[in-house]
Motif scaffolding. Structure first.
Motif, PDB file in Angstrom:
ATOM      1  N   TYR D  12     -10.300 -11.596  -3.948  1.00  0.00           N
ATOM      2  CA  TYR D  12      -9.051 -11.686  -3.507  1.00  0.00           C
ATOM      3  C   TYR D  12      -8.037 -11.726  -4.547  1.00  0.00           C
ATOM      4  CZ  TYR D  12      -4.945 -13.357  -1.372  1.00  0.00           C
ATOM      5  OH  TYR D  12      -3.687 -13.669  -0.892  1.00  0.00           O
ATOM      6  N   GLU D  13      -8.086 -12.594  -5.588  1.00  0.00           N
ATOM      7  CA  GLU D  13      -6.987 -12.540  -6.591  1.00  0.00           C
ATOM      8  C   GLU D  13      -7.084 -11.300  -7.291  1.00  0.00           C
ATOM      9  OE1 GLU D  13      -7.645 -15.962  -8.829  1.00  0.00           O
ATOM     10  OE2 GLU D  13      -7.118 -17.556  -7.157  1.00  0.00           O
ATOM     11  N   ALA D  14      -8.279 -10.532  -7.447  1.00  0.00           N
ATOM     12  CA  ALA D  14      -8.355  -9.426  -8.269  1.00  0.00           C
ATOM     13  C   ALA D  14      -7.797  -8.397  -7.269  1.00  0.00           C
ATOM     14  CB  ALA D  14      -9.640  -9.208  -8.749  1.00  0.00           C
ATOM     15  N   VAL D  24      -1.921   0.913  -6.940  1.00  0.00           N
ATOM     16  CA  VAL D  24      -2.418   1.158  -5.619  1.00  0.00           C
ATOM     17  C   VAL D  24      -1.158   1.738  -4.814  1.00  0.00           C
ATOM     18  CG1 VAL D  24      -4.532   0.173  -5.765  1.00  0.00           C
ATOM     19  CG2 VAL D  24      -2.527  -1.093  -4.568  1.00  0.00           C
ATOM     20  N   LEU D  25      -1.303   2.752  -3.980  1.00  0.00           N
ATOM     21  CA  LEU D  25      -0.595   2.972  -2.876  1.00  0.00           C
ATOM     22  C   LEU D  25      -1.400   2.557  -1.608  1.00  0.00           C
ATOM     23  CD1 LEU D  25       2.093   4.554  -1.812  1.00  0.00           C
ATOM     24  CD2 LEU D  25       0.785   6.508  -1.928  1.00  0.00           C
ATOM     25  N   TYR D  26      -0.661   1.811  -0.753  1.00  0.00           N
ATOM     26  CA  TYR D  26      -1.149   1.448   0.457  1.00  0.00           C
ATOM     27  C   TYR D  26      -2.696   0.671   0.178  1.00  0.00           C
ATOM     28  CZ  TYR D  26       2.312   3.749   2.990  1.00  0.00           C
ATOM     29  OH  TYR D  26       3.436   4.305   3.256  1.00  0.00           O
ATOM     30  N   THR D  27      -3.735   1.534   0.635  1.00  0.00           N
ATOM     31  CA  THR D  27      -5.032   0.677   0.388  1.00  0.00           C
ATOM     32  C   THR D  27      -6.044   1.579  -0.524  1.00  0.00           C
ATOM     33  OG1 THR D  27      -5.955   1.699   2.340  1.00  0.00           O
ATOM     34  CG2 THR D  27      -4.961  -0.415   2.917  1.00  0.00           C
ATOM     35  N   PHE D  28      -5.489   2.346  -1.199  1.00  0.00           N
ATOM     36  CA  PHE D  28      -6.226   3.134  -2.189  1.00  0.00           C
ATOM     37  C   PHE D  28      -6.874   2.646  -3.386  1.00  0.00           C
ATOM     38  CE2 PHE D  28      -3.069   6.794  -0.714  1.00  0.00           C
ATOM     39  CZ  PHE D  28      -3.340   6.688   0.655  1.00  0.00           C
ATOM     40  N   PRO D  49      -4.631  -3.509   4.818  1.00  0.00           N
ATOM     41  CA  PRO D  49      -3.362  -3.627   3.794  1.00  0.00           C
ATOM     42  C   PRO D  49      -3.486  -4.940   2.904  1.00  0.00           C
ATOM     43  CG  PRO D  49      -2.528  -2.969   6.067  1.00  0.00           C
ATOM     44  CD  PRO D  49      -4.137  -3.532   6.065  1.00  0.00           C
ATOM     45  N   TYR D  50      -3.028  -4.634   1.780  1.00  0.00           N
ATOM     46  CA  TYR D  50      -2.969  -5.898   0.812  1.00  0.00           C
ATOM     47  C   TYR D  50      -2.284  -7.001   1.398  1.00  0.00           C
ATOM     48  CZ  TYR D  50      -5.335  -3.046  -2.529  1.00  0.00           C
ATOM     49  OH  TYR D  50      -6.163  -2.059  -3.216  1.00  0.00           O
ATOM     50  N   PRO D  55      -8.696 -14.573   1.147  1.00  0.00           N
ATOM     51  CA  PRO D  55      -9.944 -14.785   0.742  1.00  0.00           C
ATOM     52  C   PRO D  55     -11.210 -14.374   1.758  1.00  0.00           C
ATOM     53  CG  PRO D  55      -8.537 -16.333  -0.223  1.00  0.00           C
ATOM     54  CD  PRO D  55      -7.746 -15.731   0.870  1.00  0.00           C
ATOM     55  N   GLY D  56     -10.918 -15.153   2.975  1.00  0.00           N
ATOM     56  CA  GLY D  56     -11.925 -15.061   3.926  1.00  0.00           C
ATOM     57  C   GLY D  56     -12.201 -13.655   4.610  1.00  0.00           C
ATOM     58  N   LYS D  57     -11.248 -12.939   4.410  1.00  0.00           N
ATOM     59  CA  LYS D  57     -11.388 -11.520   4.578  1.00  0.00           C
ATOM     60  C   LYS D  57     -12.400 -10.554   4.003  1.00  0.00           C
ATOM     61  CE  LYS D  57      -7.335 -11.015   7.504  1.00  0.00           C
ATOM     62  NZ  LYS D  57      -6.137 -10.401   8.003  1.00  0.00           N
TER      63      LYS D  57
END
Lengths: 233, 233, 233, 233
Positions: D12-14, D24-28, D49-50, D55-57
């Protein structure tokens, strides 16, 4: 308050400007602040992220690159700073970054031509690019030799470090200096802007001429000459 | 409230837009706001960082560049502003920056070709680049002459300052103007965007054609003609 | 709650994304959101700064470009939006910007070659650049004709507006669309990124080849084909 | 606290660093974090989306790309991550982005020449660009094959994945890796900077020489050799 806290504070504030000005990625830069009367300078510890810096983490080093105070290892470029302080007796700050455009010029091993008044407001020459050093020097005391590579380049080109406060080290990146650490950082930001504009100028007009001498002289002197009228006196 | 506080406020707000819009590094820009009935304008003090500005620090100057009120020294470009106000009787603001792309075009000494409707929304001509001035003028009353260099360039090209509110001064940087200081700043931001797009257009297609006359006319008139339908009436 | 507040809200949120995504300077862009069952769309008012927008300021217009509700004048590009909604029965949003790189390609009058998977993730063709329209059409119902210029270009190239949701209008700038206003804005952001990467690719390697067909097909289908496996189902 | 929460937190943090670093643009983009003792890694869910990540996802996947825990579908690039973890036994993180300059180099299908010390601080070779894969592989298990395309390219060039932690996949985009997810992200940011500087260097001087061997060796060893003196020990 320690006896070095004034230069630690100065070095800290100057280092913290580098990410604000967009001049560094991660820890790719370092600034130092000198107290010449004490013969020591405060410099960023090596590899410590900017958001973890504090004034107290600035390492105190003498002009022979010996650590005088501090538990952290100083910047790997410390010896270059020390040489410049030792050889040039009127500077009080040194800055090194890998800023994008200035570094690209250093990698191209070309001087940055003086194309406009933004450049002439700061000095009157093409920004010099020192050639990469000999293999023997690289294998030897590398960062120490980098300092002399800078000094020798200015001497060879008959430039005065008090008038030309910035240089590119070929294949490496820029170094700048000034009377204070803050001025050294200012020079790094100005150099990055000049470097970007010079590339764009050549892209727009590959035959763009250098600035003519009369304009070089006018702009430099209105900021720095005896009758300067820029800024508040 | 002083008798000049309205133009000090206007000049202050306009100057503070320059860093917000990314048009200046440090203090490399200045905006002024005129009160034509009083015959004076308010202008940024020279070399003062934007984050130290206040409305009260704006210097009041008359159209002969004499300081009328204020303890700080006005911008070193003050005489250029004064000349433009004196010669052009319907402008109320002047802006000068060293923004990256517009300055690169100025350094290239080329007009910016009109390539698209973004440009035609604002004027119908290639953005002119005034040639560097003669050495005698540079050595003389330089900033005063810069004003006439701008005016002479427009006159020579038969352009109307009320229609073309922006120019590049060769080897130097852009100047823009308008009915208000805010409009002058707007023109500087638009010019920077046009300058960047024009360079990119030539990089994508070195043979890119100028915008054709019918489109130039259509876009300019939908924003500025008698039957304009852009914006709120 | 008015009967149009859902599309006003949708249009408002989509418009507000433009400055966040860096796609507009000042008011140089507009987004609309359609309710096809009501036969109207909500669109940005002309020339109103983004920071002054509210959902209630979005103007309600029908597919013949008549204002149905609202006291402000709608975007000067309203007729182009209306034509696209009228002719293409499965779109719900249209977006127009003057974003830097996409506009530079439009000014260059060249299609954007498909060089990589970032592009193929979104469509399988070179992004088309519609030619500037004839002088008669420009002098006539210009924004209305711009809509047909877009439609005719896709038809001529045998492209489906449901698969190719973006176009460059030669000498002008990009238009994008999608099932919703948000998707239209997404397409504008993606187009700007593709446009920048394509120019950089050609600068690095002027002979860079187009993406090969097998990769185009693979990437498009993993996101959009019947067996797509990108995103959450 | 689940048994995988430590790698979910790390992943998650990374992942959240990617938009902060402008990669990144959007989720790329997507990052994963491995627990080798458990034989699983945590990876970004596909297309989320970011700003909606938690973390749980983060989805837990084994080295055969089977989902072990999580209700969301993992990144479409998951099989590429799995192959790298399976074949390279000392890495703990993998990162994939479509960052602008690195992707442009990938699209150009050229290695990034080593032009300076910024590059040599991280590795000693031109950054390899793996060729696009054969059509049969593309039609087959594409993301799985992408992993082997990366591994085969390094093997073919006799490069060690422990020394060269970054690669371009031709026509696609960069992949980077490292001992941790954070290091993989660091490598993506460094690669983007190197990619930009290399293009600029060639634009300034088309004949710019590669960095000479003595400088490559010096800079790499001062950061990574047995006698390294960069950072805190």
């Amino acid at each position: 308050m320690g006896k070095y806290s004034h230069i630690q504070q100065e070095a800290y504030e100057a280092n913290m400007q580098l990410p604000v000005l967009g001049l560094v990625l991660y820890t790719f830069g370092n600034v130092s602040a000198l107290d010449r009367s004490l013969g020591v300078f405060a410099i960023k510890p090596s590899g410590v992220p900017y958001n973890e810096l504090t004034p107290g983490k600035m390492v105190i080093v003498d002009l022979d690159s010996k650590v005088v105070e501090g538990t952290l290892r100083p910047s790997s470029d410390t010896k270059t700073h020390a040489v410049l302080y030792k050889e040039w007796d009127s500077i009080g700050g040194v800055c090194h970054t890998h800023s994008t455009y200035a570094t690209a010029w250093a990698q191209s091993q070309l001087d940055i031509p003086i194309f406009g008044t933004t450049h002439a407001d700061h000095n009157t020459v093409d920004i010099p690019c020192a050639p990469p050093m000999d293999d023997e020097m690289i294998k030897g005391n590398y960062e120490h030799e980098t300092g002399y590579q800078i000094i020798n380049c200015l001497n060879h080109k008959k430039m005065d470090y008090k008038e030309v406060e910035m240089i590119l080290v070929g294949n490496h990146a820029p170094f700048t200096w000034g009377k204070t650490a803050a001025k050294a950082v200012y020079n790094s930001a100005v150099l990055e802007s000049i470097a970007q504009m010079a590339l764009l100028t050549q892209q727009i007009n590959p035959g763009a001429p250098r600035l003519k001498d009369s304009l070089i002289k006018k702009h430099f002197e209105r900021k720095h000459g005896p009758d300067s009228y820029y800024g508040q006196s």
